[in-house]
Scaffold this active site. Structure first.
Site, mmCIF file in Angstrom:
data_model
loop_
_atom_site.group_PDB
_atom_site.id
_atom_site.type_symbol
_atom_site.label_atom_id
_atom_site.label_comp_id
_atom_site.label_asym_id
_atom_site.label_seq_id
_atom_site.Cartn_x
_atom_site.Cartn_y
_atom_site.Cartn_z
ATOM 1 C CB THR A 45 -0.896 -0.004 1.263
ATOM 2 O OG1 THR A 45 -1.679 -1.192 1.240
ATOM 3 C CG2 THR A 45 -1.797 1.211 1.310
ATOM 4 C CG HIS A 48 -0.491 0.696 -4.561
ATOM 5 N ND1 HIS A 48 -0.540 0.442 -5.904
ATOM 6 C CD2 HIS A 48 -0.639 -0.500 -3.944
ATOM 7 C CE1 HIS A 48 -0.714 -0.856 -6.103
ATOM 8 N NE2 HIS A 48 -0.774 -1.458 -4.925
HETATM 9 ZN ZN ZN Z 1 0.226 -3.300 5.227
#
Ligand code: ZN
Length: 351
Positions: A45, A48
């Site tokens: 994440t 990203h």
């Molecule tokens: Zn994580």
């Protein structure tokens, strides 16, 4: 406290990268605690958000302190906090939930539709200090190392996915040998699965899987056919359980193909956009599919800590360690595709 400023890694510009900033110390409310962060894990994440892809630019507010995988120590508690003490070693659930939804009121907090994530929607853990509701704090036993404490969030994803179905004596297929897939294999081994096969197209990750998980069978699906592997292992009818960790359409199709009649699949991988599925195969095989999101609050945490205290060892999934001053190298290691978990140390450097 001597200063009311702290170091933090924030998304201050709408382009690739993260920047080290001086940020004010978070002010805690009556039901919060302030945590001094020891170590943090870098998550997909966070990559990203670093890359500032479409999802990130639509989701993450500029100025946000990122990061959600951490361990640390409580340094201040809110007025109404009674169950926690200053000095407590801890990690925490990064999903902030409400108490009004149907699922929350049923005690299934992880299914609250209003969930907000630290490091995604709210100020995160890539900082010297983190504010967290006391409700979300997970006290840790001192014998869990700081760097393991920093990866309990993704280990929790792995535990939640792996324990979706009974694994004792079962043959398990895991598609995707990223850190979470590898840790899910370790949990499946711990939980008494018989054969565990993990697939990927990245040889470095498959090698790491073998390094972390005793007697896992790794399969590079560009080199080997899964049907041959099932013959080699003597699986006449296929795998009993599938854990899909890659979000890859082909991997999912293969998994359906390789499962026994009545097999079960837990899906953690997120396919990008629309993904065509041959539903008739799933129907005729009477397959059960369960979507997995986050960690069960707080059952996953309970089981995870119990297993860690009783011999579950995922320490080798951590392949890179950096001081946060060198965070760029940490993100490079993550982006190389050759790493397991990458951990950043936020504590003062000792000369
Ligand atoms: Zn994580």
């Amino acid at each position: 406290m001597t200063s009311n400023m702290m170091k933090a890694l924030a998304k201050t510009k709408p382009k690739e990268g993260l920047w080290m900033v001086n940020a004010p110390l978070p002010e805690i409310g009556s039901e919060d605690v302030l945590i001094r962060v020891h170590k943090t894990g870098i998550c997909g994440t966070d990559i990203h958000i670093w890359d500032w892809d479409e999802w990130a630019s639509n989701t993450v507010p500029l100025g946000l302190i990122t990061g959600h995988e951490f361990s640390g120590e409580i340094v201040e508690i809110g007025r109404k906090v009674t169950e926690l003490k200053v000095g407590q070693y801890c990690s925490g659930e990064g999903h902030l939930v409400g108490t009004e939804s149907r699922q929350s009121r049923a005690g299934k907090f992880h299914l609250d539709p209003g969930t907000r994530g630290i490091g995604v929607n709210e100020q995160g853990a890539f900082a010297n200090y983190l504010k967290l509701p006391a409700f979300n704090v997970i006290p840790l036993p001192e014998n869990i190392p700081q760097e393991i404490g920093a990866i309990l969030d993704p280990l929790g994803n792995a535990v939640h996915t792996a324990l979706s179905f009974d694994l004792l004596g079962e043959d398990v297929l895991i598609t995707g040998a990223g850190p979470i897939g590898i840790m899910a294999a370790a949990v499946a081994r711990y939980a008494g699965a018989r054969h565990i096969v993990i697939t990927d197209v990245n040889p470095a990750r498959l090698k790491l899987a073998e390094h972390v998980v005793p007697s896992v069978r790794s399969v590079d699906i560009t080199q080997e056919d899964l049907h041959d592997v099932t013959h080699e292992l003597g699986l006449r009818e296929g795998f009993d359980i599938g854990l899909e960790m890659s979000g890859n359409q082909k991997a999912f199709d293969q998994m359906v193909d390789m499962l026994v009649m009545g097999g079960k699949i837990a899906l953690l991988g997120i396919p990008p956009g629309l993904s065509p599925v041959r539903w008739s195969n799933i129907v005729f095989k009477a397959i059960t599919i369960k979507g997995v999101y986050g960690r069960e609050m707080f059952e996953t945490w309970y089981k995870m800590i119990a297993m860690l205290e009783n011999g579950l060892d995922v320490s080798r999934v951590i392949t890179h360690r950096f001081h946060v001053d060198d965070f760029k190298e940490g993100f490079e290691a993550m982006k190389s595709g050759q790493s397991g978990k990458v951990v950043l140390d936020w504590q003062e450097r000792h000369a």
